[in-house]
Every structure is written in C-alpha cells, then in structure tokens.
Scaffold this motif. Sequence first.
Motif, PDB file in Angstrom:
ATOM      1  N   ASN A 233       0.863  -1.184   0.000  1.00 57.79           N
ATOM      2  CA  ASN A 233       0.000   0.000   0.000  1.00 57.79           C
ATOM      3  C   ASN A 233       0.899   1.232   0.000  1.00 57.79           C
ATOM      4  O   ASN A 233       1.550   1.538   0.996  1.00 57.79           O
ATOM      5  N   PRO A 234       0.957   1.959  -1.115  1.00 58.90           N
ATOM      6  CA  PRO A 234       1.864   3.128  -1.189  1.00 58.90           C
ATOM      7  C   PRO A 234       1.421   4.288  -0.307  1.00 58.90           C
ATOM      8  O   PRO A 234       2.191   5.233  -0.113  1.00 58.90           O
ATOM      9  N   ASN A 235       0.206   4.206   0.240  1.00 60.46           N
ATOM     10  CA  ASN A 235      -0.319   5.328   1.021  1.00 60.46           C
ATOM     11  C   ASN A 235      -0.351   5.049   2.517  1.00 60.46           C
ATOM     12  O   ASN A 235      -0.972   5.797   3.261  1.00 60.46           O
ATOM     13  N   ALA A 236       0.291   3.971   2.954  1.00 60.89           N
ATOM     14  CA  ALA A 236       0.277   3.646   4.383  1.00 60.89           C
ATOM     15  C   ALA A 236       1.658   3.160   4.795  1.00 60.89           C
ATOM     16  O   ALA A 236       2.331   2.448   4.041  1.00 60.89           O
ATOM     17  N   GLU A 237       2.072   3.530   5.977  1.00 52.93           N
ATOM     18  CA  GLU A 237       3.350   3.069   6.492  1.00 52.93           C
ATOM     19  C   GLU A 237       3.216   1.682   7.110  1.00 52.93           C
ATOM     20  O   GLU A 237       4.110   0.848   6.976  1.00 52.93           O
ATOM     21  N   PHE A 238       2.108   1.466   7.804  1.00 59.03           N
ATOM     22  CA  PHE A 238       1.835   0.171   8.405  1.00 59.03           C
ATOM     23  C   PHE A 238       0.414  -0.251   8.054  1.00 59.03           C
ATOM     24  O   PHE A 238      -0.493   0.576   7.927  1.00 59.03           O
ATOM     25  N   VAL A 239       0.232  -1.559   7.899  1.00 57.93           N
ATOM     26  CA  VAL A 239      -1.096  -2.151   7.828  1.00 57.93           C
ATOM     27  C   VAL A 239      -1.133  -3.220   8.903  1.00 57.93           C
ATOM     28  O   VAL A 239      -0.391  -4.207   8.835  1.00 57.93           O
ATOM     29  N   GLY A 240      -1.969  -3.007   9.916  1.00 57.13           N
ATOM     30  CA  GLY A 240      -1.920  -3.901  11.052  1.00 57.13           C
ATOM     31  C   GLY A 240      -0.571  -3.801  11.731  1.00 57.13           C
ATOM     32  O   GLY A 240      -0.051  -2.711  11.995  1.00 57.13           O
ATOM     33  N   SER A 241       0.034  -4.927  11.969  1.00 58.51           N
ATOM     34  CA  SER A 241       1.335  -4.954  12.636  1.00 58.51           C
ATOM     35  C   SER A 241       2.498  -5.034  11.660  1.00 58.51           C
ATOM     36  O   SER A 241       3.649  -5.143  12.081  1.00 58.51           O
TER      37      SER A 241
END
Length: 948
Positions: A233-241
Amino acid sequence: MSAPVAADVHIALRDGSTAHVRPVVPADAPALRTFLQNLSENSRWLRFFSLGVNLDKAAERAAAGDRPEGYGLIVTTGSEKRVVAHAVFELERPDRAEVAFAVADEMQGRGLATVLLAHLAQVASARGVTTFTATVLPENRRMISVFRESGFPVEVHASPDGIEIVFPTELGADARRRFEDRDRVAAVAAVERVLRPRSVAVVGASRRPDSFGGATFRHILGNDFRGELHPVNPNAEFVGSRRAVSRVEAGVDLAIVAVPAAAVPGVARECAEAGVAALVVITAGFAEAGAEGAARLAELLDVCRASGMRLVGPNCMGVVNTAPDVSLTATFARADVPAGTIGFVSQSGAFGAAAIDGASRRGIGLSAFVSLGDKADLSSNDFMQYWEQDPSTEVVALYLESFGNPRKFGRVARRLARAKPVLAVKAGRTSAGARAASSHTGALIAASDSTVDALFASAGVIRCDGLDDLLDAAAVLAEQPLPSGSGVAIVANARGPLVVCADACADAGLEAATLSEATQRELAEQLPPESVVAGPVQLVAGASPATFAAVAGRVAADPAVDAVIAIFVEHIATGADDVAAALAALSLPIPLLAVFMTPGNLPVVLRGGATGRRAADAPPLDQGPPSPAARLAAAAQSAVAEAKTRWSAAAHGLTPAARAADSASGPPAGRKIPTFRAPERAAHALGRAAAYARWRATPAAEPPALDDVDADAAAAILAGALARGGGWLRPDEVEALLGAYGLALVEQRRVSTPAAAAKAAAELGGEVALKGIAPGVVHKAQAGAVQLNLSGPTAVKRAANEIAAQLDAAGTPVAEFLVQRMADPGVEMLVGVLTDERFGPVVACGAGGGFAEVLGDVQVRLAPLAREDALDMISRLRSLPLLSRANADIEALADIAVRVGALADAHPAIAELDLNPVMVSAEGAPVVDARVRVAPPAVQPVFPAVGR
C-alpha cells in the motif's frame, strides 16, 4: 496451406510456468536468428552437425512458415516474445517427413521438445504423413531420450550420418498416457504456486477492515500464515502490525490483488518484473463488465502469459489452504475456514462462501478452498490434478458453471475418482439447442443437460442437485468408510421417521435390511416387548442413550447390513447430546449416520467419546450394574469385533496392506458421524456414497476392438460427402456407411418410379414399407412420406403415387422411393449420435418411433462405449420393462450402441446420426430407418490452452 489444427496455444511447462506455441511465419526470421545465435556451441552442433552454419540462411529457412513441403513451430516466452524453441518437419515423400528441434539451453528439461513433437505429429498426421524420421548425433543423448520417453513407438537404427529414429505420427495409447502424465506434473507445479507459497504479498492491503484487501490481509495474518506476509500500500506506512511497501518486491511467490480494476494490469506487470510466480485477482470488472472489461482481462492475461505467472480469477473470493505447514486463508469471505479433508473449488464466489458456512455448520472441514471467478487461467482441471496427489485431500467438491475442455475434465476426473470421491454441482441445466437440432437424437440430447450427465457418469463424478445435497454427501464420504453394499439398518425411537427413512432409502437405491434370525432373537431378548426388531428396528420412545447406541452397534454386525442410520426423536427424559455421546463411543467398520429430530443446534458427533456439546456428561456403556442395555452393549461390541474380520474393503479401492489395516481398525479416530435433521436427507446422502462405491468397485471397462469394421470405406464415404459441402447423406451412402461398421438396415430396394417400387415389392415378397425420399425432408413420417404394411405390387404403386403427390404439394418433389421388407414386430427403440463441439460425440439410446421426443426416455454416454456402458444405458431406461416383456434381444441393441459409438469416435465428421426405429425383438434388432449428417470436424490440439 493452413494448419489443420489449432497449434496457436499457451501450454504449461513442467515447472508450472507457461509458454506460447504457434506456427512460425516469415516475419519471425530476425527473432529466430537471435535464438540460433544464443544457442551454446554444443547445442548448435547437435542441431546442425556443424559450428560453421550460416545463421542468416538458417533463420530464413526456419522461418519459411507453413508450406506444402514442411511445417514449423516456435515457442516464445516473456513480454518481448523471445523465441526459446523451434521445431520443423520437412517432407521426404508424401507419407514420410523428417523432424528436427532446437531448444534454448536455459529452457531444456522443461518438456518443450515433447510438446512440439506432439503438435508436429498431429499436423503431419492430418496431412497424410504417417511416419516421422529424425537423425541425431550419437552424443545427443538428451534428444534420443526425448524420443524414447515421448510414448511414440520409436525404432532406432545406426546410419553413417548418426542415429536414425523412425516412429509413426499417429498418437497411440502409450503416447497419450505420457502426455497426460506430463500435463499432470505441470498442473501440480502450477497449483503449488498458489496453494503452497513461501511468501505472499497483498496488493491493496488496507487499514479499513471492510475493504477486500484489508479483510483478506487480516485473515491471512490472523490465521498464522507460515510464510512471509507483505502488505502493499503506497499510502500507508503500516497495515496492522506489518510495515507496508509501495510495490511488490522480489522474493514474493504469490500476490493477492485487490485494487481497482483499471490498475490491475499495471500491478500484474510490476509482479512479473519482481518474479512473482502466481496471482490471485480478487478485483471484479473484467469478463462481466462488457467490452471494456473484456479488453482489460485480455491485457491481464497477456501479462501473465508473457511472464509465465499463473492466475486465479479475476473476480474471485481468494484461496485457502488449511494444511498446518501452510495455514493460508487468503480470502475476504471469512476468517475461520474449518480445516478438514475436502478440497472445494467454486466458479461462483457466493456459492463458495455458502459452502464454507455449510461445512462449518455440519462439523466438516476443508483441506483447501479455491474461488475461480472468471477462470481465465487455472481451472478445476488443474486443481483436481493437484488434489489427486495431495494426501490432505480425501474428497473433491466442485461447483461449475462451464467447462473449458469437457473431455479433458472427463479424463482427469475419471482418474481422480478411482482414488477419491468427486462431487459436483453443475449449474445451467436448460438448453435452447433442441430448436436447432434436426434428428430425433439431436433434439433429445440438445433439449436436456444429458451431455453433462454422460460426462459425469463416465468419469464417476457424483452429480449433486444443490449445495445441501453436495455437503450432505461430502460429509458422509469424508467422515465414513464406503458402504460395501446397499443394505441399511435403520434404528429409530419413533415409527413415523423410520417409515419415511425406509421409503427414502428405496428412492436412493438402498434397501432397508431385514435382520438375521440370530440378530432378531438377541434384540428381542434384551429390548422391551413393544420394540420392533425385524428391521427396521423401532425402539420405545424412552430408550436410553446406552440402549440406542448398543442396538446400533449390534445391527451393524449383521451380515445383511452395510450401513446404519440412527434416528433419534428427542423426548423430555433423554436429550440429543446424551445419545450423541453414546453413538460417539461406537467404532464401526461400516458407515454410521445420525438423524437428530430436535430443536436447536445439531450435535457434532465425534468418534472417540467426544461430541461438540456436553460429551463429558454421557456415561460409558459399560458403567453400572449389568442391565439389558449393558448386556446388549457387550454383545454388540463382540459382534462388531467379529464383523471387522469379515468386512470387505475391496469396494474402497485399497491395496491389500491398506485393506488389512483398515479392516482391523475401522474408521480412524476423530472421525465425525454425519448428522442430519431429516431422515430422507441422510438416506439420500448415503445413497450417493453407495452409488460411488459401486462405481469404484467395478473395474474400468474398455471399448471392445471391433475386427469386422472397414474404417477406410467409412472414411471414403464421409470424405466424398464433405467434398460436396457436407449435409445429410444419401440413402445409399447411409447404408454403405453403416455396413462398414457391421450395422445392417432391413432388406430394402431403392428405386426412382412408382412402377419400379411395385416391382421391388414383388421381389422382396410379403408385406413392405414404402418411403419417399426428397431433398430437405429429414422426418419422412411427419411429411406423409411413409406407408407401412403394404401387400402386393398394386398397393405399393398406389401408395407411391400418393406419397409423390403429398411431397409435390409440399414443394419438395420426390427424388426416389425406398421399398423395405417389414421388420418383425418388436419394441421401437432409438440409437443415435450428436457430436458436441466441446464434448465430442455423444451416444443416445432410448425409446424410439415417432413419439421419441415426446416420451423423452433416453440415456446418453460419451463415445466410444464399452459393452458394459451400453448395457447400463439400457438398464436405466423407463422402457426397459417393455423390452423385458417382449423378451427382446437387449444384447443386440447394446451391440448397435457400441458400434455407433465406435463409428462416431473414429470419424468426427459425423455431426448427427439417427437410427430410429430400431425394432428390437427376440429375433434381434434390425435398423428400420437411418439418417446421417456430415460436417467438417473441429479437430482439437493435443495440448489445449492451459487451465482448460
């Protein structure tokens, strides 16, 4: 000259990747020059017997394309369509050609030469080339092995030029078997890319739990996937853990794609560049989205084909593998997919989601789940071949809406079903094809879903009527041994459900067993006098759980019993959970099904003393002072132990060693007893299992070798008809064609005038039938062109004039007359063929005469037929009692069906064939009327498109 077969296909390689095989064209010369230049010196030497070959001339010659004196193929891979293999045959004389191959060094060992050989042989055979030759240098052991392992019967000779190899172009049984084995290896490798990845990337993983990508990512993460998991996801630093990445990176085996449809082809290209082995595309907006979606799908598939990536979907729900060493739940449907032994593949996402829920409610689980969606690449054929060798999968279940290649499906399913049950729901039973069919046979077959029935019957596939039917049968097959017969012991504590169950067993092809005198005597001694013990067994309403289970165990040991259905109606004194616990303590060598007619949730009955509810509360059978129930339980245990020694596992398809182990142990510990709310559903599911057991216990029958046929004469007749454009054969051609395959019409004369008809009738003697023949008139009786039981020349001449007038008035002037000796009275039957462009020739046998379509009493099978297939068709007809009452020669009718199947299988130019009526009596089965329509055949390639 165009190729007579579709040699432009994508094929699967041994490592599961793909490549493109197509005819070479002159424009390929530059690419072929590069290909030849990049060959190692050793490979160039082995191909040309020289290192000084002029590559420009060699490339130009290799690119000569389709021409009278030869034919060439190339294989390309990658987005740049790089040539990685070339094959050619050059005519030595009209019936003999030399073949030669070259394969890029890095692509050797993946089966390319074998594929090319198969395609070249098919093209050459269609052109009249009967023999291939090849000259190979003695040190070229790899190429010699290719020829030897191809399955073609090769002859090897030493010559001054090297090793000369000679073999026929016709594909024999051994060659086809080798090619099927190769296809299986490629399919397994392709599916492993999807179901056993070491690393997974979810493209479109989102922090929103209600998004497809977000739900799929959390389900994979929450079910403890054993490999590496990467959110993209280029728009998020983390997804969940997990730390997100902006694009798929190298080292990913499987990418789950859940991004907007317009972005999917671009994501696929990024995955290809990163070396991803397979894609699961959840996104919709492709085949179902009109022209724009179709173009998008073609672009996606081009990317996958060019890179060798395999594809599940698009427009699918994802995939699941519950194997403990994988634990992959890559679907947005639900997180808690129950683990078990059923491999389930669904073409419909909604049906698949409902199947997971239904399996969970029944207490059964899945080894794997695959949602195919648009089925653009990998198909049910590939997953069936994978599950054939997967020890975690014991039952295969399918929901299908279409077949890419039905005949391949049949071959794969037949092989799989010999080892594991295959259940299928096939949607789309109706057809408008009957409106276009001309013959009775064509109308009967096209008006129904009988071609699918024929395909499933020949392959041993259990066709189910819906999801509940499929899951009920799957529960029995996954959790219980196969019944070795049709005898069912019914044990119930209420009369009504017992009667309903007995009726349902009869409808399902089962029989409510009558117990032996010894079993009845023992039950009568231990049970209250109001109990019914002859079989079915009716217990008193308040029978204890221990008594209920003990009786079930005792009847299971009776020699007449092959399965037990226990029906419990809940009363105030006794709960379903207590009965479930008691049944769970049984260990029977035959199937045990439980029906709980009770409010609330059904108990999940687990062998080994545990149930899904309150198992610990149930007392063991041997606890407390000796009581009638306890004595009965002890007797039941002894009888069951004795029964295990006589239990035949032959119907289970086991090896002798496995049979001994299975007989000694009974069902494996931890198996569940399938539970149902209604007795008729239990009976129906058990009937499915019994029918499958009978099919698997019956040795595979092979079509007989017919020594009295003249295939060349038949081919000559059909070739002549094709040369004039095809269509319906003339009566003389029909008679000659049938005669070439040992099918005789009643004695007849073909004449051109009423006077000649009268003379022919006098020559035949006795009563005759007269038929008028006119162009375009297929159903002569409906056109008023048939008169029967005519006696004497005068009556025949008068009838001929009447028929001529009738046809003239209808605008179809009579061309000639057919005078036939009247056949002996008998039962009018029909035998025919309709060649389906996907299924191939389909043989029909049923009630005939002018009302054949009204009666609709027909059975069908795929050609060619074994004698056993033909007899089985006849045995299933509603008109069988008529044949039996007439003491009709059923063997003669079966022989006609076998010969018609052989004729249609050997000569695909036969589009429709109708023998109606065939007058079957005690004296034989003469063919009274026949018609045959011819059309150019659609020849299928040896290796169809991947996934089909």
